[in-house]
Design a protein around this motif. Structure first.
Motif, PDB file in Angstrom:
ATOM      1  N   LEU A  40      84.239   7.319 -73.615  1.00  0.00           N
ATOM      2  CA  LEU A  40      84.368   6.452 -74.830  1.00  0.00           C
ATOM      3  C   LEU A  40      83.498   6.250 -75.430  1.00  0.00           C
ATOM      4  N   PRO A  41      81.948   6.148 -75.003  1.00  0.00           N
ATOM      5  CA  PRO A  41      80.812   5.546 -75.461  1.00  0.00           C
ATOM      6  C   PRO A  41      80.460   6.680 -76.766  1.00  0.00           C
ATOM      7  N   GLY A  42      80.826   7.908 -76.595  1.00  0.00           N
ATOM      8  CA  GLY A  42      80.346   9.007 -77.325  1.00  0.00           C
ATOM      9  C   GLY A  42      78.752   9.159 -77.135  1.00  0.00           C
ATOM     10  N   GLY A  43      78.257   9.780 -78.247  1.00  0.00           N
ATOM     11  CA  GLY A  43      76.830  10.122 -78.013  1.00  0.00           C
ATOM     12  C   GLY A  43      76.656  11.645 -77.468  1.00  0.00           C
ATOM     13  N   PHE A  44      77.569  12.210 -77.580  1.00  0.00           N
ATOM     14  CA  PHE A  44      77.657  13.660 -76.981  1.00  0.00           C
ATOM     15  C   PHE A  44      77.207  14.880 -77.935  1.00  0.00           C
ATOM     16  N   THR A  45      76.973  15.729 -77.488  1.00  0.00           N
ATOM     17  CA  THR A  45      76.673  17.125 -78.283  1.00  0.00           C
ATOM     18  C   THR A  45      77.239  18.377 -77.897  1.00  0.00           C
ATOM     19  N   GLY A  46      77.205  19.169 -78.847  1.00  0.00           N
ATOM     20  CA  GLY A  46      77.895  20.767 -78.425  1.00  0.00           C
ATOM     21  C   GLY A  46      79.308  20.678 -78.393  1.00  0.00           C
ATOM     22  N   VAL A  47      79.829  21.177 -77.360  1.00  0.00           N
ATOM     23  CA  VAL A  47      81.056  21.406 -76.982  1.00  0.00           C
ATOM     24  C   VAL A  47      81.619  20.163 -76.417  1.00  0.00           C
ATOM     25  N   SER A  48      80.629  19.412 -75.900  1.00  0.00           N
ATOM     26  CA  SER A  48      81.259  18.113 -75.353  1.00  0.00           C
ATOM     27  C   SER A  48      81.705  17.099 -76.433  1.00  0.00           C
ATOM     28  N   ALA A  49      81.138  17.202 -77.396  1.00  0.00           N
ATOM     29  CA  ALA A  49      81.410  16.170 -78.661  1.00  0.00           C
ATOM     30  C   ALA A  49      82.716  16.557 -79.147  1.00  0.00           C
ATOM     31  N   GLN A  50      82.897  18.013 -79.059  1.00  0.00           N
ATOM     32  CA  GLN A  50      84.636  18.383 -79.538  1.00  0.00           C
ATOM     33  C   GLN A  50      85.440  18.165 -78.584  1.00  0.00           C
ATOM     34  N   ARG A  51      85.275  18.377 -77.423  1.00  0.00           N
ATOM     35  CA  ARG A  51      86.251  17.985 -76.410  1.00  0.00           C
ATOM     36  C   ARG A  51      86.578  16.643 -76.263  1.00  0.00           C
ATOM     37  N   ARG A  52      85.464  15.696 -76.502  1.00  0.00           N
ATOM     38  CA  ARG A  52      85.722  14.071 -76.346  1.00  0.00           C
ATOM     39  C   ARG A  52      86.608  13.922 -77.326  1.00  0.00           C
ATOM     40  N   GLN A  53      86.432  14.553 -78.510  1.00  0.00           N
ATOM     41  CA  GLN A  53      87.309  13.891 -79.806  1.00  0.00           C
ATOM     42  C   GLN A  53      88.782  14.359 -79.608  1.00  0.00           C
ATOM     43  N   GLU A  54      88.767  15.749 -79.106  1.00  0.00           N
ATOM     44  CA  GLU A  54      90.122  16.386 -78.654  1.00  0.00           C
ATOM     45  C   GLU A  54      90.739  15.314 -77.770  1.00  0.00           C
ATOM     46  N   THR A  55      90.152  15.078 -76.653  1.00  0.00           N
ATOM     47  CA  THR A  55      90.734  14.348 -75.518  1.00  0.00           C
ATOM     48  C   THR A  55      91.290  12.966 -76.006  1.00  0.00           C
ATOM     49  N   LEU A  56      90.403  12.241 -76.683  1.00  0.00           N
ATOM     50  CA  LEU A  56      90.844  10.766 -77.173  1.00  0.00           C
ATOM     51  C   LEU A  56      91.914  10.797 -78.012  1.00  0.00           C
ATOM     52  N   THR A  57      92.027  11.971 -78.809  1.00  0.00           N
ATOM     53  CA  THR A  57      93.100  12.155 -79.791  1.00  0.00           C
ATOM     54  C   THR A  57      94.322  12.530 -78.923  1.00  0.00           C
ATOM     55  N   THR A  58      94.265  13.243 -77.878  1.00  0.00           N
ATOM     56  CA  THR A  58      95.231  13.611 -76.854  1.00  0.00           C
ATOM     57  C   THR A  58      95.954  12.557 -76.317  1.00  0.00           C
ATOM     58  N   VAL A  59      95.043  11.463 -75.801  1.00  0.00           N
ATOM     59  CA  VAL A  59      95.268  10.380 -75.283  1.00  0.00           C
ATOM     60  C   VAL A  59      96.129   9.295 -75.950  1.00  0.00           C
ATOM     61  N   ALA A  60      95.767   9.273 -77.314  1.00  0.00           N
ATOM     62  CA  ALA A  60      96.515   8.335 -78.445  1.00  0.00           C
ATOM     63  C   ALA A  60      97.728   9.108 -78.396  1.00  0.00           C
ATOM     64  N   GLU A  61      97.870  10.295 -78.640  1.00  0.00           N
ATOM     65  CA  GLU A  61      99.263  10.895 -79.017  1.00  0.00           C
ATOM     66  C   GLU A  61     100.160  10.869 -77.609  1.00  0.00           C
ATOM     67  N   LEU A  62      99.391  10.715 -76.307  1.00  0.00           N
ATOM     68  CA  LEU A  62     100.386  10.554 -75.115  1.00  0.00           C
ATOM     69  C   LEU A  62     100.908   9.237 -75.258  1.00  0.00           C
ATOM     70  N   HIS A  63     100.326   8.416 -75.816  1.00  0.00           N
ATOM     71  CA  HIS A  63     100.838   6.984 -75.728  1.00  0.00           C
ATOM     72  C   HIS A  63     101.919   6.792 -76.757  1.00  0.00           C
ATOM     73  N   ARG A  64     101.701   7.344 -77.819  1.00  0.00           N
ATOM     74  CA  ARG A  64     102.830   7.583 -78.942  1.00  0.00           C
ATOM     75  C   ARG A  64     104.064   8.305 -78.529  1.00  0.00           C
ATOM     76  N   ASP A  65     103.657   9.482 -77.788  1.00  0.00           N
ATOM     77  CA  ASP A  65     105.157  10.463 -77.110  1.00  0.00           C
ATOM     78  C   ASP A  65     105.480   9.375 -76.125  1.00  0.00           C
ATOM     79  N   LEU A  66     104.835   8.853 -75.489  1.00  0.00           N
ATOM     80  CA  LEU A  66     105.625   8.244 -74.224  1.00  0.00           C
ATOM     81  C   LEU A  66     106.442   7.048 -74.498  1.00  0.00           C
ATOM     82  N   ALA A  67     105.935   6.410 -75.525  1.00  0.00           N
ATOM     83  CA  ALA A  67     106.914   5.189 -76.436  1.00  0.00           C
ATOM     84  C   ALA A  67     108.071   5.844 -77.219  1.00  0.00           C
TER      85      ALA A  67
END
Length: 402
Positions: A40-67
């Motif tokens: 959540l806090p961020g501050g990552f670099t490299g592949v972790s920065a990309q995977r972080r953003q993908e994961t946060l987007t995925t979780v947001a989509e999970l909430h939407r799809d669950l609704a």
């Protein structure tokens, strides 16, 4: 359309409602996972920065799809009704809500240039509750995998750096009690944090590695911490037993002075009795300067300059070791010349006795060789090189005439 079987539909509705409950609980558990919290806090670099953003987007989509999935299940339950024996229409409507493409997942306006006169002003994308559940399952697996990887790397780093962290904590406590010891614990802390940050800035790049921190750099920090611990122990020892330290070093200086005097005596004897050659050690008098160094360190201690005192005592101790080694080595080398002279004298005497036993005491040629060797060995200073040659010549003549 075939009317669905009531019992089967009711079982599917119960399973779908259970899926809603389980999915909701799983999302709460995911968002409570330490690895997800680290994202959540961020501050990552490299592949972790990309995977972080993908994961946060995925979780947001999970909430939407669950609704959306929950609404589809609720719609199916409402269509089914509460009667024990619902009508065919109710069963069909419930099945359509549960398995048909009845879920609107997106609605986009159609630009004027893309629609005809009577065309729709919007495009609706629909899917089924079953497809939503399958999509949520895959998305949840991907998100939990990232959270687990991040947490795993953090745990591995904590395990690898744990001993150094504990050592640092202990050293800080000791250093705070000895603020004038001159031990910079925080410099090593900064280096340790640098190693930690180098991995944790991009943890996913190190996923699956049992020891992600640079082992060589960590070992160097370990050695530095050990030296700092020794320095603190030395500072503490000085405060506890300063007089004892002075007494011990003074005794060592006195011992050095005795050894240096002995080395000088041997050097004087060699100069008197043996012809010297270039390169022989020259005895040095280092005891006076080292005695002064001990006094200076003592003065630093009395003035409260403990770091300077510690450094001074350490330098004096090291200097004493080197000076003693030099004095002993020089005395051994010079004493070896006197030993060589005595050994040649003894050998010549033994050879003379052997000549007499063989009846060659009156051998004039052999006697001349003996006289030459004896003159060289009993002269002062003695030319050891020439005397060695003369003794060998006498021995060779004695053996050849046997």
């Amino acid at each position: 359309m075939t009317t669905p079987d009531r019992a089967t539909l009711d079982a599917e509705l119960v399973a779908a409602e259970h899926a809603v409950s389980r999915a909701s609980a799983s999302l709460v558990e995911l968002e409570s996972h330490p690895g997800y919290g680290l994202l959540l806090p961020g501050g990552f670099t490299g592949v972790s920065a990309q995977r972080r953003q993908e994961t946060l987007t995925t979780v947001a989509e999970l909430h939407r799809d669950l609704a959306l999935y929950r609404r589809a299940v609720d719609a199916a339950r409402e269509a089914r009704g509460t009667r024990a024996k619902p009508s065919a229409g109710e069963l069909t409507a419930a099945q359509e809500a549960l398995h048909g493409e009845s879920v609107t997942v997106a609605e986009e306006a159609v630009p004027l240039q893309r629609r005809g006169l009577l065309g729709s002003t919007s495009e609706v994308t629909r899917t089924s509750a079953d497809t939503l559940l399958a999509r949520m399952t895959a998305a949840f697996d991907a998100a939990t995998r990232v959270a687990a990887e991040v947490a795993g790397v953090w745990d591995a780093v904590a395990a690898q750096l744990g001993p150094a962290d504990r050592t640092l904590d202990a050293l800080r406590a000791e250093a705070s009690a000895l603020p004038d010891a001159g031990v910079d614990v925080e410099a090593w802390s900064d280096r340790l944090e640098g190693l930690r940050a180098a991995v944790l800035a991009d943890p996913i790049a190190h996923a699956g590695t049992a020891a992600p921190v640079d082992a060589a750099a960590l070992a160097e920090i370990g050695r530095g911490l050990a030296d700092a611990r020794d320095d603190l122990a030395e500072a503490r020892s000085l405060r506890v037993d300063l007089d004892g330290r002075i007494a011990a070093l003074t005794a060592r200086v006195d011992d050095l002075a005795t050894r240096e005097s002995a080395a000088e005596a041997v050097a004087a004897e060699v100069a008197r009795l043996v012809v010297t050659v270039p390169g022989l050690p020259v005895p040095q008098r280092r005891a006076p300067e080292l005695r002064a160094a001990v006094r200076e360190a003592h003065a630093h201690a009395h003035a409260g300059r403990w770091d300077a005192a510690s450094a001074g005592f350490a330098a004096a101790s090291s200097g004493l070791e080197a000076a003693v080694a030099d004095a002993e080595s020089g005395r051994d080398v010079l004493g070896g010349l006197l030993d060589r002279r005595a050994e040649l004298r003894g050998r010549l005497g033994a050879l003379r006795a052997k000549a007499g036993a063989r009846g060659r005491a009156e051998d004039l040629a052999l006697d001349a060789l003996h006289t030459r060797a004896r003159e060289l060995l009993w002269s002062a200073p003695c030319d050891l090189a020439a005397a060695t040659v003369a003794v060998r010549a006498y021995q060779r003549a004695l053996e050849e005439g046997t």
